[in-house]
Write an enzyme that holds these catalytic residues in place. Sequence first.
Site, PDB file in Angstrom:
ATOM      1  N   GLU A  81       0.851  -1.185   0.000  1.00 46.86           N
ATOM      2  CA  GLU A  81       0.000   0.000   0.000  1.00 46.86           C
ATOM      3  C   GLU A  81       0.889   1.239   0.000  1.00 46.86           C
ATOM      4  O   GLU A  81       0.436   2.336   0.286  1.00 46.86           O
ATOM      5  CB  GLU A  81      -0.957  -0.007   1.188  1.00 46.86           C
ATOM      6  CG  GLU A  81      -0.305  -0.116   2.547  1.00 46.86           C
ATOM      7  CD  GLU A  81      -1.319  -0.050   3.669  1.00 46.86           C
ATOM      8  OE1 GLU A  81      -2.017   0.959   3.749  1.00 46.86           O
ATOM      9  OE2 GLU A  81      -1.407  -1.016   4.451  1.00 46.86           O
ATOM     10  N   CYS A 113      -3.379  -3.523   4.516  1.00 48.36           N
ATOM     11  CA  CYS A 113      -2.464  -4.568   5.001  1.00 48.36           C
ATOM     12  C   CYS A 113      -2.842  -5.961   4.514  1.00 48.36           C
ATOM     13  O   CYS A 113      -2.104  -6.916   4.759  1.00 48.36           O
ATOM     14  CB  CYS A 113      -2.414  -4.561   6.525  1.00 48.36           C
ATOM     15  SG  CYS A 113      -1.846  -3.008   7.196  1.00 48.36           S
ATOM     16  N   HIS A 242      -2.474 -10.086  12.297  1.00 46.83           N
ATOM     17  CA  HIS A 242      -1.891  -8.849  11.772  1.00 46.83           C
ATOM     18  C   HIS A 242      -1.481  -8.002  12.986  1.00 46.83           C
ATOM     19  O   HIS A 242      -2.255  -7.867  13.938  1.00 46.83           O
ATOM     20  CB  HIS A 242      -2.920  -8.109  10.908  1.00 46.83           C
ATOM     21  CG  HIS A 242      -2.512  -6.711  10.594  1.00 46.83           C
ATOM     22  ND1 HIS A 242      -1.304  -6.416  10.009  1.00 46.83           N
ATOM     23  CD2 HIS A 242      -3.127  -5.514  10.810  1.00 46.83           C
ATOM     24  CE1 HIS A 242      -1.192  -5.111   9.874  1.00 46.83           C
ATOM     25  NE2 HIS A 242      -2.283  -4.533  10.355  1.00 46.83           N
TER      26      HIS A 242
HETATM   27  P1  HMG Z   1      -3.857   6.746  21.575  1.00 46.80           P
HETATM   28  O1  HMG Z   1      -5.180   7.375  21.683  1.00 46.80           O
HETATM   29  O2  HMG Z   1      -2.686   7.667  21.523  1.00 46.80           O
HETATM   30  O3  HMG Z   1      -3.546   5.747  22.751  1.00 46.80           O
HETATM   31  O4  HMG Z   1      -3.822   5.853  20.260  1.00 46.80           O
HETATM   32  P2  HMG Z   1      -4.502   5.235  23.948  1.00 46.80           P
HETATM   33  O5  HMG Z   1      -4.849   6.352  24.848  1.00 46.80           O
HETATM   34  O6  HMG Z   1      -5.601   4.399  23.358  1.00 46.80           O
HETATM   35  O7  HMG Z   1      -3.464   4.288  24.678  1.00 46.80           O
HETATM   36  C1  HMG Z   1      -2.964   3.140  24.063  1.00 46.80           C
HETATM   37  C2  HMG Z   1      -2.798   2.079  25.153  1.00 46.80           C
HETATM   38  O8  HMG Z   1      -1.752   2.492  26.023  1.00 46.80           O
HETATM   39  C3  HMG Z   1      -4.036   1.876  26.026  1.00 46.80           C
HETATM   40  O9  HMG Z   1      -4.084   0.495  26.358  1.00 46.80           O
HETATM   41  C4  HMG Z   1      -3.717   2.684  27.263  1.00 46.80           C
HETATM   42  O10 HMG Z   1      -4.406   2.234  28.422  1.00 46.80           O
HETATM   43  C5  HMG Z   1      -2.225   2.455  27.381  1.00 46.80           C
HETATM   44  P3  HMG Z   1      -5.442  -0.354  26.132  1.00 46.80           P
HETATM   45  O11 HMG Z   1      -6.464   0.296  26.971  1.00 46.80           O
HETATM   46  O12 HMG Z   1      -5.766  -0.207  24.655  1.00 46.80           O
HETATM   47  O13 HMG Z   1      -5.080  -1.731  26.521  1.00 46.80           O
HETATM   48  N1  HMG Z   1      -1.519   3.506  28.120  1.00 46.80           N
HETATM   49  C6  HMG Z   1      -0.547   3.265  29.006  1.00 46.80           C
HETATM   50  N2  HMG Z   1       0.005   2.099  29.437  1.00 46.80           N
HETATM   51  C7  HMG Z   1       1.020   2.198  30.359  1.00 46.80           C
HETATM   52  N3  HMG Z   1       1.472   3.380  30.852  1.00 46.80           N
HETATM   53  C8  HMG Z   1       0.944   4.546  30.427  1.00 46.80           C
HETATM   54  C9  HMG Z   1      -0.106   4.518  29.480  1.00 46.80           C
HETATM   55  N4  HMG Z   1      -0.836   5.473  28.853  1.00 46.80           N
HETATM   56  C10 HMG Z   1      -1.713   4.843  28.026  1.00 46.80           C
HETATM   57  N5  HMG Z   1       1.405   5.707  30.930  1.00 46.80           N
HETATM   58  C11 HMG Z   1      -3.814   4.085  18.682  1.00 46.80           C
HETATM   59  C12 HMG Z   1      -3.542   4.479  20.133  1.00 46.80           C
HETATM   60  C13 HMG Z   1      -3.483   2.630  18.497  1.00 46.80           C
HETATM   61  C14 HMG Z   1      -5.272   4.332  18.340  1.00 46.80           C
HETATM   62  C15 HMG Z   1      -2.896   4.958  17.768  1.00 46.80           C
HETATM   63  O14 HMG Z   1      -1.547   4.603  17.987  1.00 46.80           O
HETATM   64  C16 HMG Z   1      -3.206   4.852  16.290  1.00 46.80           C
HETATM   65  O15 HMG Z   1      -4.045   5.559  15.750  1.00 46.80           O
HETATM   66  N6  HMG Z   1      -2.485   3.917  15.570  1.00 46.80           N
HETATM   67  C17 HMG Z   1      -2.667   3.721  14.141  1.00 46.80           C
HETATM   68  C18 HMG Z   1      -3.915   2.888  13.812  1.00 46.80           C
HETATM   69  C19 HMG Z   1      -3.774   1.427  14.219  1.00 46.80           C
HETATM   70  O16 HMG Z   1      -2.691   0.902  14.385  1.00 46.80           O
HETATM   71  N7  HMG Z   1      -4.916   0.720  14.285  1.00 46.80           N
HETATM   72  C20 HMG Z   1      -4.909  -0.690  14.605  1.00 46.80           C
HETATM   73  C21 HMG Z   1      -6.094  -1.448  13.992  1.00 46.80           C
HETATM   74  S1  HMG Z   1      -6.301  -1.074  12.248  1.00 46.80           S
HETATM   75  C22 HMG Z   1      -5.018  -1.952  11.464  1.00 46.80           C
HETATM   76  O17 HMG Z   1      -4.378  -2.780  12.056  1.00 46.80           O
HETATM   77  C23 HMG Z   1      -4.730  -1.612  10.024  1.00 46.80           C
HETATM   78  C24 HMG Z   1      -3.452  -0.849   9.785  1.00 46.80           C
HETATM   79  O18 HMG Z   1      -2.343  -1.710   9.926  1.00 46.80           O
HETATM   80  C25 HMG Z   1      -3.479  -0.204   8.382  1.00 46.80           C
HETATM   81  C26 HMG Z   1      -3.718  -1.115   7.167  1.00 46.80           C
HETATM   82  O19 HMG Z   1      -4.503  -2.041   7.148  1.00 46.80           O
HETATM   83  O20 HMG Z   1      -3.119  -0.785   6.135  1.00 46.80           O
HETATM   84  C27 HMG Z   1      -3.257   0.307  10.774  1.00 46.80           C
END
Ligand code: HMG
Length: 429
Positions: A81, A113, A242
């Site tokens: 991609e 992906c 994935h």
């Molecule tokens: P965010 O809002 O910055 O993070 O975005 P958050 O507030 O959701 O925190 C993440 C985790 O860290 C949470 O854990 C928090 O509790 C924890 P969870 O509740 O989920 O278990 N946390 C902490 N832990 C320890 N100490 C701390 C602390 N603070 C928070 N101090 C998000 C996170 C993944 C949404 C962001 O990184 C993002 O947008 N990533 C890109 C999109 C993505 O990867 N999506 C995954 C599914 S889609 C997919 O896989 C397709 C893709 O590969 C693309 C394709 O297909 O081509 C992306």
Amino acid sequence: MKVGIEAIAFHSPEHYVELTDLAEARGIDPDKFTKGLGQLKMAVATPMEDTVTLAVNAARKALENFDIDYDDIGTLVVGTESGVDHSKPVAVYVHEALGLRPNCHTYETKHACFGAMAAVFSANDWIACGRADGSKALIVAADIARYPIGDPGEPTQGAGAVAMVISDTPNLLQFDSEISGYYTKQVMDFWRPLYSTKAFVDGHYSIECYLNALEGALADALHKATIPELYRMNQLQACIYHVPFAKMAAKAHHRHFEVDAGEKIDKESQRFADVRTSFAEKTGPWLSLNAIVGNIYTGSLFLSLIDLLRRSPSAALRQISMFSYGSGCAASMNVAYLTPGCDRFRQQIDPEPELNARRKLSIDQYENIMRISDSLGRGDTQEFLASEWDLTSEFLYLGNKNHIRRYSGLECGPPAAREYGPLSASTHH
Ligand code: HMG
């Protein structure tokens, strides 16, 4: 007929960023990246490392390390991609760089992906239906994951390529022809418009879409299986997914476990301990490479597979499930079997020595690379020098001349461009 993976190899860019450094620069608690997302490092591609160079380097390793004759490749597909042209496929550059035979069926696939998994299914069918006539398929999953600086997605960036040879001599892994479930739904969770070098993402929604797709693909797989009990979780020695970031695989396994158990299991429930134990046995051990590379989009699932293959004594591990997800979205759930004796290839497969040799970037160096990469692709460039980017690879992107991408050792460009000077866009029409 047995069909599956005969050879596999990974190629990473030569530099990385430490996620604790990134957290510090962004004023975020490092535990959020390392524990919350489960990521330790992210691979960063310099301007001389693009999807083509990553794909070519991975493909060469897969063919050389497993002693496969280049003339045996009858199909070449690059799933990506992060293509380099709206029209010309990455695959055709790879075809030239490898010197593959002219009657090779060559193309590129795209569905976020999921693009490379789609190609793996096609290659399987091509071989299983007898059309390959003894030839093998080379499938390369190559990508560079980029989000804007400071975006929540920034710590989930990465880059790299996994190359696989699919054949009727599946020395590493054999696919179960009976079990593969699919799921498709139009969702706006993650996309990259033609005018943007970086992805747009609705992060939390993308997690929800991924988990819904897992349920859908699993339900379809079990519905199609003649004896669904054979594919229940207690029959699976490993479950790989994935991996956009390592913690996502934990969420995926939790949902997989719930569907299998037929009940919702929240973190307060007594059965949550079983979910954790199951994750620690079947998924957790195969996430260590993803945690130090980052999201490589099409290749992420296969990087986890490499981790599994480089560690497992094949006697102990037989039946595995594989879940692929591509945003937008499409997904699949399939079952495969490790080939007895595949452990003899562990050394050829292991990318860890190369990953350990990568050079660390400061945050300033990384941000400079992001800025320069952003300005590329809009016309001609100066010729890049490997020494400027501290690169050792022999196959690199050299920049554009006359709107043609140039690579070390490749004669890119139509004779007209070489003999008569610059082409204009209208020359094509
Ligand atoms: P965010 O809002 O910055 O993070 O975005 P958050 O507030 O959701 O925190 C993440 C985790 O860290 C949470 O854990 C928090 O509790 C924890 P969870 O509740 O989920 O278990 N946390 C902490 N832990 C320890 N100490 C701390 C602390 N603070 C928070 N101090 C998000 C996170 C993944 C949404 C962001 O990184 C993002 O947008 N990533 C890109 C999109 C993505 O990867 N999506 C995954 C599914 S889609 C997919 O896989 C397709 C893709 O590969 C693309 C394709 O297909 O081509 C992306």
